[in-house]
Design a protein around this motif. Sequence first.
Motif, mmCIF file in Angstrom:
data_model
loop_
_atom_site.group_PDB
_atom_site.id
_atom_site.type_symbol
_atom_site.label_atom_id
_atom_site.label_comp_id
_atom_site.label_asym_id
_atom_site.label_seq_id
_atom_site.Cartn_x
_atom_site.Cartn_y
_atom_site.Cartn_z
ATOM 1 N N LEU A 62 42.505 40.354 50.546
ATOM 2 C CA LEU A 62 41.893 40.543 51.867
ATOM 3 C C LEU A 62 40.418 40.874 51.707
ATOM 4 N N PHE A 63 39.570 40.155 52.448
ATOM 5 C CA PHE A 63 38.138 40.467 52.521
ATOM 6 C C PHE A 63 37.494 40.593 51.142
ATOM 7 N N GLY A 64 37.851 39.709 50.231
ATOM 8 C CA GLY A 64 37.253 39.717 48.904
ATOM 9 C C GLY A 64 37.966 40.616 47.898
ATOM 10 N N PHE A 65 38.867 41.459 48.371
ATOM 11 C CA PHE A 65 39.629 42.329 47.469
ATOM 12 C C PHE A 65 40.912 41.621 47.053
ATOM 13 N N LYS A 66 41.240 41.694 45.783
ATOM 14 C CA LYS A 66 42.502 41.104 45.329
ATOM 15 C C LYS A 66 43.169 42.033 44.325
ATOM 16 N N TRP A 67 44.488 42.111 44.448
ATOM 17 C CA TRP A 67 45.286 42.944 43.538
ATOM 18 C C TRP A 67 46.687 42.372 43.432
ATOM 19 N N SER A 68 47.202 42.384 42.224
ATOM 20 C CA SER A 68 48.589 42.024 41.964
ATOM 21 C C SER A 68 49.019 42.756 40.700
ATOM 22 N N PRO A 69 50.298 43.105 40.569
ATOM 23 C CA PRO A 69 50.753 43.741 39.329
ATOM 24 C C PRO A 69 50.490 42.895 38.086
ATOM 25 N N ILE A 70 50.308 41.575 38.252
ATOM 26 C CA ILE A 70 50.082 40.706 37.097
ATOM 27 C C ILE A 70 48.757 41.009 36.409
ATOM 28 N N LYS A 71 47.835 41.700 37.108
ATOM 29 C CA LYS A 71 46.542 42.017 36.500
ATOM 30 C C LYS A 71 46.691 42.958 35.312
ATOM 31 N N TYR A 72 47.819 43.668 35.239
ATOM 32 C CA TYR A 72 48.046 44.570 34.115
ATOM 33 C C TYR A 72 48.626 43.830 32.909
ATOM 34 N N VAL A 73 48.904 42.541 33.090
ATOM 35 C CA VAL A 73 49.409 41.702 32.005
ATOM 36 C C VAL A 73 48.354 40.690 31.572
ATOM 37 N N TYR A 74 47.666 40.096 32.561
ATOM 38 C CA TYR A 74 46.644 39.089 32.293
ATOM 39 C C TYR A 74 45.302 39.570 32.836
ATOM 40 N N GLN A 118 42.586 37.778 33.133
ATOM 41 C CA GLN A 118 42.165 36.739 34.063
ATOM 42 C C GLN A 118 43.431 36.181 34.710
ATOM 43 N N TRP A 119 43.620 36.427 35.993
ATOM 44 C CA TRP A 119 44.904 36.092 36.613
ATOM 45 C C TRP A 119 44.795 35.269 37.902
ATOM 46 N N ALA A 120 43.627 35.221 38.533
ATOM 47 C CA ALA A 120 43.471 34.422 39.756
ATOM 48 C C ALA A 120 41.998 34.273 40.080
ATOM 49 N N GLY A 121 41.576 33.026 40.309
ATOM 50 C CA GLY A 121 40.217 32.796 40.732
ATOM 51 C C GLY A 121 39.268 32.484 39.593
ATOM 52 N N LEU A 122 37.965 32.703 39.848
ATOM 53 C CA LEU A 122 36.896 32.292 38.936
ATOM 54 C C LEU A 122 36.416 33.456 38.078
ATOM 55 N N TYR A 123 36.243 33.164 36.785
ATOM 56 C CA TYR A 123 35.746 34.144 35.821
ATOM 57 C C TYR A 123 34.614 33.500 35.022
ATOM 58 N N GLN A 124 33.670 34.345 34.571
ATOM 59 C CA GLN A 124 32.529 33.822 33.819
ATOM 60 C C GLN A 124 32.202 34.752 32.661
ATOM 61 N N GLN A 125 31.881 34.165 31.534
ATOM 62 C CA GLN A 125 31.483 34.940 30.368
ATOM 63 C C GLN A 125 30.629 34.057 29.459
ATOM 64 N N SER A 126 29.464 34.551 29.126
ATOM 65 C CA SER A 126 28.560 33.854 28.201
ATOM 66 C C SER A 126 28.267 32.420 28.640
ATOM 67 N N GLY A 127 28.099 32.224 29.926
ATOM 68 C CA GLY A 127 27.781 30.905 30.436
ATOM 69 C C GLY A 127 28.948 29.945 30.463
ATOM 70 N N LYS A 128 30.158 30.452 30.220
ATOM 71 C CA LYS A 128 31.360 29.625 30.249
ATOM 72 C C LYS A 128 32.263 30.130 31.377
ATOM 73 N N TYR A 129 32.926 29.191 32.056
ATOM 74 C CA TYR A 129 33.703 29.538 33.246
ATOM 75 C C TYR A 129 35.186 29.226 33.045
ATOM 76 N N LEU A 130 35.991 30.048 33.706
ATOM 77 C CA LEU A 130 37.441 29.843 33.751
ATOM 78 C C LEU A 130 37.892 29.938 35.196
ATOM 79 N N TYR A 131 38.690 28.959 35.624
ATOM 80 C CA TYR A 131 39.307 29.060 36.946
ATOM 81 C C TYR A 131 40.822 29.119 36.773
#
Length: 396
Positions: A337-349, A351-364
């Motif tokens: 909601l409103f840019g906030f996201k949470w799921s119990p899976i975040k404690y396992v993965y 990167q679990w949903a959406g866009l991530y960036q590190q060192s000029g490299k992206y993961l969706y």
Amino acid sequence: MAKRLPLILLLWLFTDIYFYNAIETLSYNNLLRWGYWLIDFTLIAGLIAVIFARRVNRNPQQLVTWLMALMLLSFVPRLFSMPLLLLEDITRLFRGFPPRSAIVSELTLALALFIFGSLLFGITRGRHFYKVRRETIYFPDLPEAFDGFTITQLSDIHSGSFSDAQGVQKGIDLVNEQKSDIIFFTGDLVNNKASEMDPWIPYFSQLSAPFGKYSVLGNHDYGDYIPWESKELQQANLKRLKEVHGDIGFKLLLNETVKIHKGDQSISLIGVENWGKGGFHKYGDLQKATAQISGDSFNILLSHDPSHWEAVTLGHEQHIHLTFAGHTHGMQFGIELFGFKWSPIKYVYKQWAGLYQQSGKYLYVNRGFGFLGLKGRVGIWPEIAVITLKRQVKKA
């Protein structure tokens, strides 16, 4: 699962007793009280039955599916409404423990009913409540011909869970409405067997994109989670599943790279087999897949499990500009909601949903098109991702 059963039962019992205080405050109806406990004892008995069935090598999938849904409906509303009772008890501690307030109990029950309704919607309608999620990513070295190039990504179809043809068609139509240049699918076409896809081949064959459709395998596609009479049958199942990708018009990439050409320029599309941390098989071979890529190539990777990104891809000798993954489903349960996201899976993965960036490299990480286990989604809706590639103009 069996080792954690005592902890699960203790948590269940604690929330049962605590929430019962609100019921007891509001009603002295014995029928209501006995009904409250009967529901929970029935669910706990079902949980124990599933565990014992698995111990004798049975797979009570239908029971598991219904049990997960009923446990969520029973347990989660109590768990998330309990803080109201806890806050009241903190104040009661300093007031000599007077009787519980009927108003607080009513608020607790109202909150629990709201959560129950949200869960019920997710379980009954959420499985096909598709959301189109869009991202635009800028790269300084993107070939000019691909400036504005659009990608639609699907993941985790899990056709063995489908039962609603109209709901699936709704998702297919929504994908085609995006009119993207290319379509990617990042694994888990089935739950276990290639035959699960047979009724749905006419549906997914409808997907179209001018630059083609490309796919990779996910952990469920290998048939590793069910017993087979022989290794040969399992291998035959995998062979057939690979053919199904072709039947629906997808080019399946098996630790290999293809070039996507636009005019006289190109990008490299890499596809690896499933590779996952923990207990997951590591069939993927990024080294093999990138062996023929030149050093100045713009590279996109399809890799089912997002754990592959940090464990292998980021440190690889080839610069992988953008990786597409899935696998997590966002656990099919959480809050966005409103840019906030949470799921119990975040404690396992991480990167679990959406866009991530590190060192000029992206993961969706795609939240998944289908569902598994729980026949629904709560808060984490099925996803159709649309990514636009843009060339970043260098400042003078």
